[in-house]
Motif scaffolding. Structure first.
Motif, PDB file in Angstrom:
ATOM      1  N   ASN A   1       0.823  -1.216   0.000  1.00 30.85           N
ATOM      2  CA  ASN A   1       0.000   0.000   0.000  1.00 30.85           C
ATOM      3  C   ASN A   1       0.855   1.263   0.000  1.00 30.85           C
ATOM      4  O   ASN A   1       0.514   2.247  -0.653  1.00 30.85           O
ATOM      5  CB  ASN A   1      -0.913   0.019   1.225  1.00 30.85           C
ATOM      6  CG  ASN A   1      -1.848  -1.161   1.290  1.00 30.85           C
ATOM      7  OD1 ASN A   1      -1.743  -1.997   2.179  1.00 30.85           O
ATOM      8  ND2 ASN A   1      -2.770  -1.253   0.339  1.00 30.85           N
ATOM      9  N   ILE A   2       1.940   1.247   0.751  1.00 23.71           N
ATOM     10  CA  ILE A   2       2.854   2.391   0.820  1.00 23.71           C
ATOM     11  C   ILE A   2       4.227   1.928   0.330  1.00 23.71           C
ATOM     12  O   ILE A   2       4.793   0.973   0.874  1.00 23.71           O
ATOM     13  CB  ILE A   2       2.986   2.956   2.246  1.00 23.71           C
ATOM     14  CG1 ILE A   2       1.622   3.374   2.785  1.00 23.71           C
ATOM     15  CG2 ILE A   2       3.954   4.130   2.261  1.00 23.71           C
ATOM     16  CD1 ILE A   2       0.987   4.550   2.058  1.00 23.71           C
ATOM     17  N   VAL A   3       4.736   2.589  -0.690  1.00 24.06           N
ATOM     18  CA  VAL A   3       6.055   2.257  -1.234  1.00 24.06           C
ATOM     19  C   VAL A   3       6.946   3.490  -1.107  1.00 24.06           C
ATOM     20  O   VAL A   3       6.624   4.553  -1.652  1.00 24.06           O
ATOM     21  CB  VAL A   3       5.967   1.822  -2.713  1.00 24.06           C
ATOM     22  CG1 VAL A   3       7.354   1.472  -3.235  1.00 24.06           C
ATOM     23  CG2 VAL A   3       5.020   0.647  -2.872  1.00 24.06           C
ATOM     24  N   ILE A   4       8.035   3.350  -0.376  1.00 23.13           N
ATOM     25  CA  ILE A   4       8.978   4.449  -0.211  1.00 23.13           C
ATOM     26  C   ILE A   4      10.042   4.345  -1.294  1.00 23.13           C
ATOM     27  O   ILE A   4      10.686   3.303  -1.443  1.00 23.13           O
ATOM     28  CB  ILE A   4       9.645   4.392   1.174  1.00 23.13           C
ATOM     29  CG1 ILE A   4       8.584   4.381   2.276  1.00 23.13           C
ATOM     30  CG2 ILE A   4      10.588   5.569   1.362  1.00 23.13           C
ATOM     31  CD1 ILE A   4       9.164   4.102   3.652  1.00 23.13           C
ATOM     32  N   ILE A   5      10.225   5.401  -2.054  1.00 20.90           N
ATOM     33  CA  ILE A   5      11.280   5.467  -3.054  1.00 20.90           C
ATOM     34  C   ILE A   5      12.036   6.782  -2.852  1.00 20.90           C
ATOM     35  O   ILE A   5      11.637   7.607  -2.034  1.00 20.90           O
ATOM     36  CB  ILE A   5      10.730   5.387  -4.500  1.00 20.90           C
ATOM     37  CG1 ILE A   5       9.849   6.599  -4.809  1.00 20.90           C
ATOM     38  CG2 ILE A   5       9.959   4.099  -4.722  1.00 20.90           C
ATOM     39  CD1 ILE A   5       9.391   6.681  -6.263  1.00 20.90           C
ATOM     40  N   ASN A   6      13.114   6.970  -3.584  1.00 23.04           N
ATOM     41  CA  ASN A   6      13.806   8.257  -3.509  1.00 23.04           C
ATOM     42  C   ASN A   6      13.643   9.027  -4.811  1.00 23.04           C
ATOM     43  O   ASN A   6      13.167   8.489  -5.817  1.00 23.04           O
ATOM     44  CB  ASN A   6      15.283   8.089  -3.129  1.00 23.04           C
ATOM     45  CG  ASN A   6      16.055   7.260  -4.135  1.00 23.04           C
ATOM     46  OD1 ASN A   6      15.664   7.136  -5.300  1.00 23.04           O
ATOM     47  ND2 ASN A   6      17.159   6.681  -3.702  1.00 23.04           N
ATOM     48  N   HIS A   7      14.036  10.283  -4.802  1.00 19.53           N
ATOM     49  CA  HIS A   7      13.865  11.129  -5.974  1.00 19.53           C
ATOM     50  C   HIS A   7      14.589  10.569  -7.185  1.00 19.53           C
ATOM     51  O   HIS A   7      14.098  10.655  -8.319  1.00 19.53           O
ATOM     52  CB  HIS A   7      14.376  12.548  -5.671  1.00 19.53           C
ATOM     53  CG  HIS A   7      13.566  13.269  -4.644  1.00 19.53           C
ATOM     54  ND1 HIS A   7      13.924  14.500  -4.143  1.00 19.53           N
ATOM     55  CD2 HIS A   7      12.415  12.934  -4.008  1.00 19.53           C
ATOM     56  CE1 HIS A   7      13.020  14.895  -3.263  1.00 19.53           C
ATOM     57  NE2 HIS A   7      12.104  13.959  -3.156  1.00 19.53           N
ATOM     58  N   ALA A   8      15.767   9.987  -6.960  1.00 17.62           N
ATOM     59  CA  ALA A   8      16.553   9.454  -8.076  1.00 17.62           C
ATOM     60  C   ALA A   8      15.804   8.342  -8.784  1.00 17.62           C
ATOM     61  O   ALA A   8      15.753   8.299 -10.025  1.00 17.62           O
ATOM     62  CB  ALA A   8      17.903   8.944  -7.556  1.00 17.62           C
TER      63      ALA A   8
END
Length: 611
Positions: free
Chosen positions: A477-484
């Motif tokens: 449900n929640i996926v943490i990614i970075n800007h890159a």
């Protein structure tokens, strides 16, 4: 410096040569991970005898062995695992001690003014060491300084064997997060009262060595076999071979199959709204947040932001929010967005810039949100390919099928052997035994970059850490990614995430600079060398293509071309820089480029197009 093999005693040399000449005992060893089988004559743990050694430490005026000097020597002779005699002295370096060194060690010019110079103690020190190996924490540093001081005093460089407790701790203390001598001593409950003084550090490193050498036999047999096969010639390799109890040193991987990540979430055609009042109650004085967090005090700014997030989600609109310090913005967007994702059985991306914020969300905030909203909430972190180790390429590196790595690089990768079998994510950032920035060339050989990825055709696909991370992201449900990674995905011809849906940018003020960095193309010596290394790995495979006459016959010619390209790459970059500066008229430039404008810098093709 002598070769590491030359530093071994004659008996150890014969043992290693005899071991290397043994035939393979099992065909299954070629792909040890595929059947999870090993070929062990005797799995009984061998109690290793701790070799006699000199625990050794130097304090110096700095880190440059050519220009800095020794100011203190500490050496302790360990016999049968026990300290028996010691050698300790200050050394007058013939120059002032830098204040930073005095602050670190407590040694000042006052203590050294009447101390002997190194040449005055060199002979006595060499007699104390004798033919025993030196043991220390990062002992190569001390051995290098010792060699330089010996040469300046008219003696041969030190050529004895070494025992590095830093290497031992990185392999054997996988549960630790820090590997300084002080941290390792604390982990093993070894007394180190006066760190950064030579004799105290020497005693601690000697006791660490005794403890850790005895632990070698506690490693699983197949891990000891793999480490013994991959370690460069050294006393450490000899100890590993002794621990095998007659079994052969060979690469054997045993990997657990990845778990089923769950059902892939699909973006619905229409979204169900969430109740604004129920979200507001979570942040109230009687809400679930106060019950879950001791000392929680409702903040109107946090509640207002959460309610604006609800409105934005329910209306599929855009919200730009600037939250001051102490607002609690992470929970202000995580609680409503998590509730919304659960209600609609869909995915929300949370895009951050820094690893620290990622860790905060993953370790602190999201577990709290799950405690409040219930077990239905699934969350994960997804990073770029370069953060995950590729099992296929890792095994090839261990077997010597790719790369040409130095003894120093071989020692560096040894702690990864037990880590790869224990990790559930394959994320290189979860460990602290190997630094991918210090050894970027090695990491580029084994990371899960796409240019050599075989996808489902890969024999390691079922154990692929990157594919597992992707599948978990698709079912969370929640996926943490970075800007890159976000910019990488929008530049991709086919994003595996599909329709992204809802996305939250935290630290959004960095988006522009991050986009500029990741949407541009960069070219430098390191990237050219990496590209040529990749080509070289392909060229090495031409020896296996005897049936392809038009390729097999060009192996030598291709290698010559690669050598020429390596020599020419720096000249090419210099000419490219000169061209750009001339066109722009300064060293700071952003210039336009027209097709065929760089033809003068390009050499004709070295081979015909029939290859």
């Amino acid at each position: 410096m002598p070769k590491l093999f030359d530093l071994l005693s004659e008996s150890n040399k014969k043992e290693l040569l005899s071991e290397a000449r043994k035939p393979l005992t099992s065909k299954s060893s070629k792909k040890g991970h595929s059947k999870n089988k090993t070929d062990h004559k005797n799995d009984t743990a061998v109690s290793l005898n701790v070799p006699d050694f000199i625990a050794f430490d130097l304090e110096t005026t700095g880190l440059d062995f050519r220009n800095d000097r020794v100011i203190e020597i500490g050496a302790i002779r360990f016999i049968k695992g026990k300290p028996e005699d010691e050698f300790s002295t200050f050394i007058n370096p013939g120059r002032p001690v830098p204040p930073v060194i005095t602050d670190l060690t407590g040694i000042s010019d006052k203590e050294l003014i009447s101390a002997p110079a190194f040449p005055e103690v060199a002979e006595k020190l060499l007699q104390f060491i004798g033919d025993l190996p030196l043991c220390g924490h990062q002992v190569e540093f001390d051995a290098t300084f010792l060699s330089e001081e010996l040469k300046r005093a008219g003696h041969p460089a030190f050529s004895g064997q070494l025992i590095d407790t830093a290497l031992l701790s990185r392999i054997l203390l996988q549960g630790s997060t820090r590997f300084s001598l002080k941290a390792v001593s604390e982990y093993l409950q070894i007394n180190l009262d006066n760190a950064h003084r030579a004799l105290f550090d020497a005693m601690a490193s000697g006791e660490v060595a005794v403890r850790l050498i005895k632990r070698i036999s506690g490693l699983p047999m197949h891990i000891r076999q793999t480490i013994a096969a991959c370690a460069p010639g050294s006393l450490f390799k000899s100890l590993m071979i002794q621990s095998l109890n007659g079994n052969r040193a060979q690469v054997l991987l045993q990997l657990n199959k990845t778990e089923n990540p769950g059902t892939r979430l699909q973006e619905p055609e229409s979204y169900l709204p969430i109740d604004k009042n129920s979200v507001g109650e979570l942040f109230s004085d009687n809400g679930k947040l106060k019950l879950a967090v001791e000392g929680f005090t409702p903040r109107q700014s946090q509640t207002d932001m959460a309610l604006q997030v609800v409105d934005t989600l329910n209306t599929s609109s855009i919200l730009i929010a600037e939250a001051g310090t102490g607002t609690g913005k992470s929970l202000a967007y995580l609680l409503p967005s998590s509730q919304w994702a659960i209600t609609n059985n869909c995915r929300v991306l949370v895009c951050t810039r820094t690893k620290n914020l990622q860790d905060q969300l993953l370790v602190k905030d999201l577990p709290l949100v799950k405690k409040i909203l219930g077990e239905k909430l699934r969350y994960t972190v997804l990073k770029g390919r370069n953060n995950y180790i590729c099992i296929n390429r890792w095994e090839k590196l261990l077997r010597g099928e790719i790369g040409n790595i130095s003894p120093r690089e071989r020692f560096a990768i040894l702690p990864l052997i037990p880590w790869v079998e224990k990790t559930r994510t394959g994320d290189i950032e979860e460990q602290n035994q190997f630094n991918p920035k210090w050894f970027s060339r090695i990491w580029n050989l084994v990371s899960a970059e796409s240019y050599e990825c075989q996808g489902r055709r890969c024999s390691c696909f079922q154990n692929c850490f990157f594919q597992k991370a992707r599948q978990q992201a698709l079912s969370s449900n929640i996926v943490i990614i970075n800007h890159a990674l976000f910019f990488s995905e929008i530049c991709s011809e086919s994003s595996f995430l599909g329709k992204i849906g809802t996305i939250i940018f935290d630290e959004a003020h960095h988006l522009e600079s991050c986009g500029h960095r990741y949407l541009r193309v960069e070219l430098d010596t390191a990237r050219i060398n990496l590209f040529l290394d990749q080509i070289n790995n392909l060229v090495l495979k031409t020896g296996e293509l005897k049936a392809e006459e038009n390729i097999y016959g060009h192996g030598k010619e291709l290698r010559n071309i690669l050598r020429h390209m390596r020599k020419s790459s720096q000249k090419f970059l210099e000419e490219l820089g000169s061209w750009a500066e001339k066109k722009a008229g300064s060293s700071e430039y952003q210039i336009s480029y027209h097709e065929n404008e760089l033809d003068s810098l390009i050499e004709p093709a070295a081979l015909g197009t029939d290859i």
